[in-house]
Design an enzyme around this catalytic site. Structure first.
Site, PDB file in Angstrom:
ATOM      1  N   HIS A 171      -6.172   2.622  -5.260  1.00 60.38           N
ATOM      2  CA  HIS A 171      -6.390   2.895  -3.873  1.00 60.38           C
ATOM      3  C   HIS A 171      -7.385   3.969  -3.211  1.00 60.38           C
ATOM      4  O   HIS A 171      -7.303   4.492  -2.041  1.00 60.38           O
ATOM      5  CB  HIS A 171      -5.047   2.773  -2.904  1.00 60.38           C
ATOM      6  CG  HIS A 171      -5.062   2.388  -1.369  1.00 60.38           C
ATOM      7  ND1 HIS A 171      -6.060   1.271  -0.962  1.00 60.38           N
ATOM      8  CD2 HIS A 171      -4.514   2.862  -0.383  1.00 60.38           C
ATOM      9  CE1 HIS A 171      -5.733   1.384   0.331  1.00 60.38           C
ATOM     10  NE2 HIS A 171      -4.847   2.293   0.889  1.00 60.38           N
ATOM     11  N   HIS A 218      -8.943   8.630  -0.431  1.00 58.89           N
ATOM     12  CA  HIS A 218      -8.694   7.963   0.777  1.00 58.89           C
ATOM     13  C   HIS A 218      -9.957   7.872   1.728  1.00 58.89           C
ATOM     14  O   HIS A 218      -9.589   8.108   2.922  1.00 58.89           O
ATOM     15  CB  HIS A 218      -7.285   7.948   1.274  1.00 58.89           C
ATOM     16  CG  HIS A 218      -6.764   6.712   2.169  1.00 58.89           C
ATOM     17  ND1 HIS A 218      -7.025   6.793   3.383  1.00 58.89           N
ATOM     18  CD2 HIS A 218      -6.210   5.905   1.475  1.00 58.89           C
ATOM     19  CE1 HIS A 218      -6.373   5.476   3.645  1.00 58.89           C
ATOM     20  NE2 HIS A 218      -5.756   4.859   2.896  1.00 58.89           N
ATOM     21  N   ASP A 231       0.764  -1.193  -0.007  1.00 56.85           N
ATOM     22  CA  ASP A 231      -0.083  -0.025   0.094  1.00 56.85           C
ATOM     23  C   ASP A 231       0.765   1.102  -0.010  1.00 56.85           C
ATOM     24  O   ASP A 231       1.890   1.194   0.771  1.00 56.85           O
ATOM     25  CB  ASP A 231      -1.065   0.108   1.229  1.00 56.85           C
ATOM     26  CG  ASP A 231      -2.184  -1.079   0.929  1.00 56.85           C
ATOM     27  OD1 ASP A 231      -2.202  -1.706   0.183  1.00 56.85           O
ATOM     28  OD2 ASP A 231      -3.087  -0.975   1.941  1.00 56.85           O
ATOM     29  N   HIS A 275       3.515  -2.588   3.908  1.00 62.06           N
ATOM     30  CA  HIS A 275       3.445  -1.026   3.506  1.00 62.06           C
ATOM     31  C   HIS A 275       4.937  -0.578   3.121  1.00 62.06           C
ATOM     32  O   HIS A 275       5.806  -1.236   3.765  1.00 62.06           O
ATOM     33  CB  HIS A 275       3.113  -0.378   4.977  1.00 62.06           C
ATOM     34  CG  HIS A 275       1.538  -0.354   5.107  1.00 62.06           C
ATOM     35  ND1 HIS A 275       1.064  -1.592   5.992  1.00 62.06           N
ATOM     36  CD2 HIS A 275       0.482   0.368   4.695  1.00 62.06           C
ATOM     37  CE1 HIS A 275      -0.302  -1.184   5.869  1.00 62.06           C
ATOM     38  NE2 HIS A 275      -0.626  -0.220   5.226  1.00 62.06           N
TER      39      HIS A 275
END
Length: 324
Positions: free
Chosen positions: A198, A202, A147, A295
């Site tokens: 993504h 957000h 991510d 991550h």
């Protein structure tokens, strides 16, 4: 003599009338050539806009000899195709799906293949929406996903390791990330990795209307398409928060939704796990069809990634490119 003159005058008048009748007949024929009585299936309309002249096909409403309605345009020049959203969904058809917000974590219970039972349960329940909480275990594949909410200076090193090990990963990016790190995104694409959506802002998707959610997803999709020539097909929910309605929205937009079957606390840059314990934890979690969430802001992940990939392969797993 007088009678001969009268006869001559009569003949002249007759000739003049005859020529006049022929002229009228020709004129009528010429007018008839532009009559709408003849079937016209396609004409060309020329328009000028800002100094540029283009030609577009138009049709009349007549029926052609093959019985089809010529009013339907069967082809349009590519340069004249109207710009449209990259993705569209029938939002009305999603209105009745459950909107209850759910968070995602794979849990700690596993089966005899070391697969999280929570992942299997959710896969069976929501897999119909092209959602993946765990991948099929055929081929002993493992999938690495990262991510990318912001850049912390480690992505280029992660890409170096993946290139050295000759394996692919999925990078889920936000608009903030791609707009500030175009060189890294281009490198991801050029080196054969998968770039996933993504979201643009957000948001917490279960708290977002269908219209706003679609707008957010499509906005980032279009930005990446326009700026990198790349079409994204995978989506990951921010915060791992979803609802069945939002799963339906992603599916209707043509996206596959990727969750994960393994993750750990690696996102806190001020409280990074030590490399030895992180390596052991990651390797201990290996299972067929594993989807690893990592991550890219993590210094620890960057340091141990090469050794982790080596261990997965030594254990008989194929660190694969996600192409389901």
């Amino acid at each position: 003599m007088k009678s001969l003159k009268m006869i001559a005058v009569g003949l002249c008048l007759a000739l003049v009338l005859s020529f006049a009748m022929v002229g009228c007949t020709n004129k009528d024929k010429n007018n008839g050539s532009s009559s709408s009585s003849a079937p016209i299936t396609t004409t060309t309309t020329t328009t000028t806009t800002s100094g540029n002249t283009t030609s577009e096909p138009t049709t009349s409403g007549t029926t052609t000899g093959n019985g089809t309605d010529s009013g339907a345009i069967t082809s349009t020049p590519e340069s004249q195709e109207p710009s449209a959203p990259a993705l569209q969904s029938d939002l009305a058809g999603l209105a009745n799906l459950p909107t209850k917000a759910q968070g995602w974590g794979q849990g700690v219970e596993v089966n005899d293949k070391n697969q999280p039972t929570g992942s299997i349960m959710f896969q069976e329940k929501y897999g119909k929406y092209n959602a993946y909480y765990i991948a099929p275990d055929e081929g002993n594949h493992i999938y690495l996903t990262f991510d990318e909410g912001y850049e912390n200076g480690y992505t280029s090193q992660i890409l170096d390791v993946l290139k050295e090990k000759k394996c692919s990963a999925v990078f889920f990016v936000t608009y903030d990330y791609v707009s500030k790190n175009a060189d890294l995104v281009k490198r991801m694409i050029d080196e054969g990795h998968v770039v996933g959506n993504h979201s643009y802002t957000h948001p917490h998707f279960p708290e977002t209307s269908l219209e706003k959610a679609q707008e957010d997803i499509v906005k980032l999709h279009d930005y990446v398409k326009e700026n990198f020539g790349y079409t994204m097909t995978l989506f990951r929910f921010p915060y791992g928060e979803f609802s069945e309605q939002m799963l339906g929205l992603l599916d209707s937009l043509g996206y596959k939704t990727l969750f994960w079957s393994w993750a750990y606390k690696d996102w806190d840059v001020n409280n990074q796990p030590d490399t030895a314990s992180a390596y052991e934890k990651i390797c201990k979690g290996e299972h067929p069809g594993a989807i690893y969430l990592l991550h890219a802001v993590s210094k620890t992940n960057t340091a141990i990634l090469g050794d982790v990939i080596d261990h997965m392969r030594q254990s008989g797993y194929n660190v694969a490119k996600f192409a389901l």
